[in-house]
Write a protein that holds these residues in place. Structure first.
Motif: not given
Lengths: 231, 404
Positions: A52, A80-81, A83, A86, B336-338, B402
């Motif tokens: 954040s 693997n984050v 999105d 987004s 968003l970081r999933r 997040v």
């Protein structure tokens, strides 16, 4: 370094070389001014910060600039984050993005970044090495292997590609030409009110965005800027 | 040089007839729906006619100096041969409706009605009408019909290209159990195939490999390429990566490679756009990345048309010329970081500072992908903002991602 007299009119050769480096804008005007136009091509730039802190939105803004300009982008996703929704909402042209998911392995991510850097043809490579949260649930090593940085620096040098590394803390060392440290300063909860003091207000609002501060720890010039990131 | 002549053949089994016809002459045109026209020389005519009759006695065959008269002769007077220059004489007594064999103009029935009202019932009568006046009254389509009634051809002959299979096979004297010698054999098969593709201005979008094993089995693999290629070294490199991913249990005693011919992809670089990666280099890089992290983890993200959270698929990466239409205002928004999969969570009120929600979202209840979530945006005491949801089906809290 203070210079006076004749030395003011004569620039050192290292500064002349630096001026010829092409840059990729971030899309954030104040930050681009501080970065002398954006992230340098043919170099490693690191964007570090806790969750954040706005590091991912800054990188996505840069990706949007690049893909709108017609560049191809590679997103090497260690954990693997990424999105896709987004990304699309941030203005990134998804057909121009090559997404590589590395199942938590820094070694595989480093190898993938090296392969793509040497293959060429991508205007921007993003190595997302930041774990999902501050207490990472990892399957491999805790941070990228140190030997990977200089190999990557060699691979990217002289190319027209920007290599951006996303991390919790700076880890590329001297291999990175630019290091940006991201800090969160404000959370925007509704159009009229920003919650600065966490103790004072405990009622629901609408999450409108973040205000973060980007501080240049290494680069052509030092300084910090505040950036608003809003829905 | 002898003038060409034409043989027209009507048949119910057009594919088989086409296969035969292409062995008799390379100049074969398909006249839909059920006819072929062969372009022949006076010297070869007799031999070809003989072979056609031996193929099937039920064929309707005719010929002449133009395609039009050959088609009419085959249908209206099977077996007839109209010598060059005698076309008007042969066609004159035939009914105007014969033009249906030659022209698929949707206005033809109206013209036939008009000709009938005028008292024009035969091709000869139509051919005898003054050309300028006919064109002035009924336009160019009527002029075309008049030329056909005289036995003229209106369009050039378009020969059908024979179907060709790009495949090569080899049987080995002794079995191979390692990749290196097999690669050498495959290179020998691929080089001439790719040369043939390039000379036909074609490329391939897939590589089918059949490996005969000492045990008697045949191992089949199909490698789908991200985009059409015709460079043999690149195709060999991708095939090697495919073979490395799965080794054979027995020694290999034979190999067959089959390439699927498709039009090549045109890579036109613009002076004003950034340079795209070279196709062969990109194909090799994608192959190597697939070998490193798994093919299922490399590709271009494609959003699915659903409101289901995190709905996407990985498609093939092929650099596009599309440009984003996003404006500057859309850039720099929180992303968003999933967490994949979402982390189960136990949230205590004292951990939270601020929150907003719930937004109820659900769907696809008719499919195995049904979801039913209550979503919240929650700020925690450490200053991090998470998207949290309560899963109604599993009756539990989860961290979806997040905001960063």
């Amino acid at each position: 370094m203070r210079r006076g007299g004749l030395s003011q009119a004569v620039k050192p050769a290292s500064e002349l070389l630096e001026e010829r480096v092409e840059r990729l804008p971030t899309g954030l005007e104040t930050l681009d001014q501080l970065l002398a136009g954006g992230f340098p091509k043919g170099k490693i730039s690191e964007v570090a910060g806790v969750p954040s802190s706005g590091k991912t939105s800054l990188v996505f803004s840069t990706l949007a600039q690049a893909t709108v300009a017609g560049e191809n982008a590679a997103y090497i996703d260690t954990f693997n984050v990424f999105d896709p929704l987004s990304a699309a909402q941030s203005g990134i042209s998804l057909p121009r993005v090559l997404w590589i998911r590395c199942s938590g392995s820094h070694e595989k991510a480093a190898a993938a970044a090296d392969m793509i850097a040497r293959a060429g043809g991508f205007g921007i490579l993003v190595w997302d090495a930041a774990p999902p949260d501050e207490q990472p649930r990892q399957t491999g090593s805790e941070k990228p292997p140190s030997h990977a940085w200089f190999r990557l620096k060699q691979a990217i040098e002289g190319s027209q590609s920007v290599l951006l590394v996303l991390s919790l803390k700076p880890s590329a060392g001297s291999a990175a030409s630019v290091v940006l440290n991201m800090n969160r300063t404000k959370i925007l909860w509704n159009p009229e009110q920003s919650v600065e003091n966490r103790e004072s207000l405990r009622r629901p609002g609408l999450f409108k965005g973040l205000v973060f501060e980007a501080e240049i720890q290494r680069g052509k010039s030092r300084g910090r800027v505040r950036v608003h990131s809003r829905f | 040089m002898a003038a060409s002549e034409f043989i027209a053949v009507f048949s119910r089994d057009l594919p088989s007839l086409l296969e035969l016809a292409q062995t008799l002459t390379p100049r074969v045109e398909i006249s839909p729906p059920d006819a072929l026209v062969l372009e022949v020389t006076p010297r070869s005519r007799a031999g070809i006619l003989d072979k056609l009759r031996k193929f099937s006695s039920s064929l309707q065959v005719g010929g002449g100096g133009t395609r039009s008269v050959a088609l009419i002769a085959a249908r209206m007077s099977p077996g007839a041969w109209v010598p060059q220059g005698k076309e008007p004489e042969f066609l004159a007594p035939l009914p105007v409706a014969s033009l249906k064999l030659l022209d698929d103009n949707p206005q033809l029935p109206e013209f036939l009605i008009t000709f009938s009202r005028w008292g024009i019932h035969s091709l000869g009568e139509l051919a005898a009408l003054p050309e300028k006046e006919l064109t002035a009254r009924l336009g160019q389509p009527a002029a075309r019909l008049q030329r056909l009634a005289r036995g003229e051809d209106l369009k050039p002959f378009q020969a059908e290209l024979p179907g060709h299979r790009f495949e090569a096979a080899v049987d080995l004297e002794y079995g191979l159990d390692s990749l290196e010698p097999l690669s050498f054999i495959l290179a020998g098969l691929l080089d001439p195939l790719c040369a043939e593709l390039q000379s036909s201005n074609l490329a391939t979008d897939s590589v089918e490999l059949e490996l005969k094993l000492e045990s008697g089995e045949v191992s089949r693999r199909k490698l789908q390429l991200a985009f059409p290629l015709s460079h043999s070294k690149t195709i060999l490199a991708l095939t090697r990566l495919e073979l490395q991913s799965q080794t054979e249990k027995a020694r290999i005693t034979g190999a067959l490679i089959r390439l699927n011919p498709v039009p090549p992809r045109i890579w036109q670089h613009s002076l004003f756009e950034p340079l795209a990666p070279a196709p062969e280099k990109l194909a090799r890089t994608l192959g190597r990345l697939g070998a490193l992290v798994g093919k299922e983890n490399v590709g271009c993200p494609v959003l699915l048309d659903t409101r289901r959270p995190d709905a996407f698929r990985l498609g093939p990466f092929a650099p596009a010329k599309t440009r984003s239409t996003a404006s500057m205002q859309e850039a720099n928004r929180p992303v968003l970081r999933r967490f994949r999969p979402p982390f189960p969570a136990r949230i205590r009120p004292e951990q939270t500072v601020n929150w907003v929600g719930p937004w109820r979202t659900s769907g696809e209840w008719w499919a195995g992908t049904a979801w039913d979530h209550d979503e919240w945006d929650v700020e925690f005491v450490n200053g991090t903002i998470y998207r949290v949801f309560f899963d109604q089906k599993r009756r539990g809290w989860f961290l979806e991602g997040v905001y960063d």
